[in-house]
Scaffold this motif. Sequence first.
Motif, mmCIF file in Angstrom:
data_model
loop_
_atom_site.group_PDB
_atom_site.id
_atom_site.type_symbol
_atom_site.label_atom_id
_atom_site.label_comp_id
_atom_site.label_asym_id
_atom_site.label_seq_id
_atom_site.Cartn_x
_atom_site.Cartn_y
_atom_site.Cartn_z
ATOM 1 N N GLU A 173 0.665 -1.176 -0.041
ATOM 2 C CA GLU A 173 0.055 0.041 -0.093
ATOM 3 C C GLU A 173 0.836 1.257 -0.061
ATOM 4 O O GLU A 173 1.973 1.193 0.394
ATOM 5 N N PRO A 174 0.424 2.455 -0.599
ATOM 6 C CA PRO A 174 1.300 3.621 -0.628
ATOM 7 C C PRO A 174 1.657 4.066 0.938
ATOM 8 O O PRO A 174 0.465 3.870 1.583
ATOM 9 N N ALA A 186 3.165 -0.613 -11.121
ATOM 10 C CA ALA A 186 2.463 0.382 -10.427
ATOM 11 C C ALA A 186 3.396 1.359 -9.945
ATOM 12 O O ALA A 186 4.331 0.949 -9.586
ATOM 13 N N THR A 188 3.291 3.855 -6.627
ATOM 14 C CA THR A 188 2.564 3.770 -5.295
ATOM 15 C C THR A 188 2.049 5.321 -5.224
ATOM 16 O O THR A 188 1.291 5.411 -4.375
ATOM 17 N N ARG A 247 2.136 8.458 -7.339
ATOM 18 C CA ARG A 247 1.347 8.633 -8.608
ATOM 19 C C ARG A 247 0.156 7.884 -8.542
ATOM 20 O O ARG A 247 -0.955 8.591 -8.943
ATOM 21 N N GLY A 248 0.031 6.891 -8.271
ATOM 22 C CA GLY A 248 -1.234 5.912 -8.480
ATOM 23 C C GLY A 248 -1.364 5.407 -9.736
ATOM 24 O O GLY A 248 -2.338 5.053 -10.129
ATOM 25 N N ASP A 249 -0.503 5.619 -10.977
ATOM 26 C CA ASP A 249 -0.615 5.244 -12.031
ATOM 27 C C ASP A 249 -0.348 3.687 -12.138
ATOM 28 O O ASP A 249 0.355 3.044 -11.320
ATOM 29 N N GLU A 250 -1.124 2.777 -13.097
ATOM 30 C CA GLU A 250 -0.780 1.459 -13.031
ATOM 31 C C GLU A 250 -1.063 0.787 -14.697
ATOM 32 O O GLU A 250 -2.045 1.303 -15.280
ATOM 33 N N ASP A 280 8.776 9.049 -6.065
ATOM 34 C CA ASP A 280 7.936 8.037 -6.342
ATOM 35 C C ASP A 280 8.463 6.570 -5.965
ATOM 36 O O ASP A 280 9.641 6.334 -5.741
#
Length: 375
Positions: free
Chosen positions: A199-200, A325, A327, A329-332, A353
Motif C-alpha cells: 500500500e502507498p 504501478a 505507489t 502517483r497511483g498510475d498502473e 515515487d
Amino acid sequence: MTRRRCFSGLAIAASASLGGCLSDAAKNNDQDADEPSNESGPDSEEQTSSDDVHETPEETLRQYIKASVEADDPAEVGTHFHPVHPFHPNNLEDENAEEWLLEDDSVSEIETETVDRDITIETILSAPVLQAMSVERDAVADAIDGERTAVVDVTVTDENGVTTEYSAVTVTVDGEWTILARAIRASDESKESTDESTEPSSFATRVVEEVTFDIEADRARVHFVDSPVADSVTVKAETAYSSRSSSTPDVIDYFDISLDPDGDEVVVTATIDGETRLVHREQYPPSDRVVDGVVFDGQPDNAVFDAVARIEFTGRQTGDRITVASTVRGDETSVEPAENVTHLTVGIEPEGDEVVVTLTDGDKREEIHRERYHP
C-alpha cells in the motif's frame, strides 16, 4: 565466500517461521538447564533428570560467537555444533572450515534470549546447509530423541553498530548444549508480512542508491544514498536468511549480504518515526531476473505525465498478467499474458515515487521488484 557468510547466518539458517511441535522434550525448552520441571506426569521424570546439563543454551551461543571471532582453530568453533551438523569438526573438510567458521569482524555486544518456541523436524531440515549435505530426517530425529531442546534469539552488534539477528535451534548432547540449526529471527519479518507493505505510504525514507551483485561469490552489495533518511535500515536475503541492520545508516556506505545461488531476493526495509516499510526488492541471480532495469525520466517528451518510469523486462517472465504501478502517483499498467511484454511505462511523481512490479498466475500474486525514485 567470506568468513562473514557463516557468522551472519547466511548459510546455516533453518526457517523464517518456527512452528509446530517438536517433541515432549520441547515443552520445557525455555527452562534453564539447572531448573527442575514443574510438570507432573510421565514426562516429568525425564525432564528433571537433565540437571547435569552443563552451561545453558544462551551461554553456548555466546561462546560460539566469541570463538568465531577470537579463535585461530576452526575446530574450536565447530565443536559448538551438533555432531550431525555439517559444520561439526568430524564433518567439515579442513580446507573449508576456516572460511565457514572464522569471522573477520569484531563484536561489541551480544544479546541472547531463550524463547518459548517449539519447532518441527521438517523446520530443522529446511536449513540450506542441512539440505545441501543431505542430512537425513532419521538423523535429526535421533539427535533430539530424549534430549532437551531450546530456541535462542540472538542479536550481535559489531564495532560499527551493525546488528545481525537470528534464532538458533539448540539440543543437548552428552550433557552439553549444541547448535543444531540457525534461522533468521522468527517474527513479523516473513515475506507475507512485507507483502502487506504494497500500500502507498509516506514517502519520507531515502535509503537505497543501487544494488550490485558479485555472481562468483553469490553476494549482493546494497549501496546507500549519501544522506539516508531513516532511523534504521535492514537488508536481508529471503532464501539464504542473511540479514544486516543498523540504527545508524548515515555512517554506513553499504551492506554486503550472501545469497542463495539457486534463487533469492534482496529485500530492504527502513524505519522512520516508528513506521517500517519495504523500500526495495530485487531478484537474484541476474540470469533468473524478470526486471532487467528501471529507467526514470523526470523530463519526458510526454504531455500526459510530468515524469515517467520505463520498466524493461528480460523476457523470462511467465504468468497470466504482469503489472507495474507507481505507489505515489497511483498510475498502473498491465499486460496479459506476462510473456508478451518487453517493457512497460507508468507515470510517476517528479518529486519522488516508487515503482512496484507484480506477477499474477492464477490465484497467486507475487511482488518481484520494488524500487524508489529520488530526483
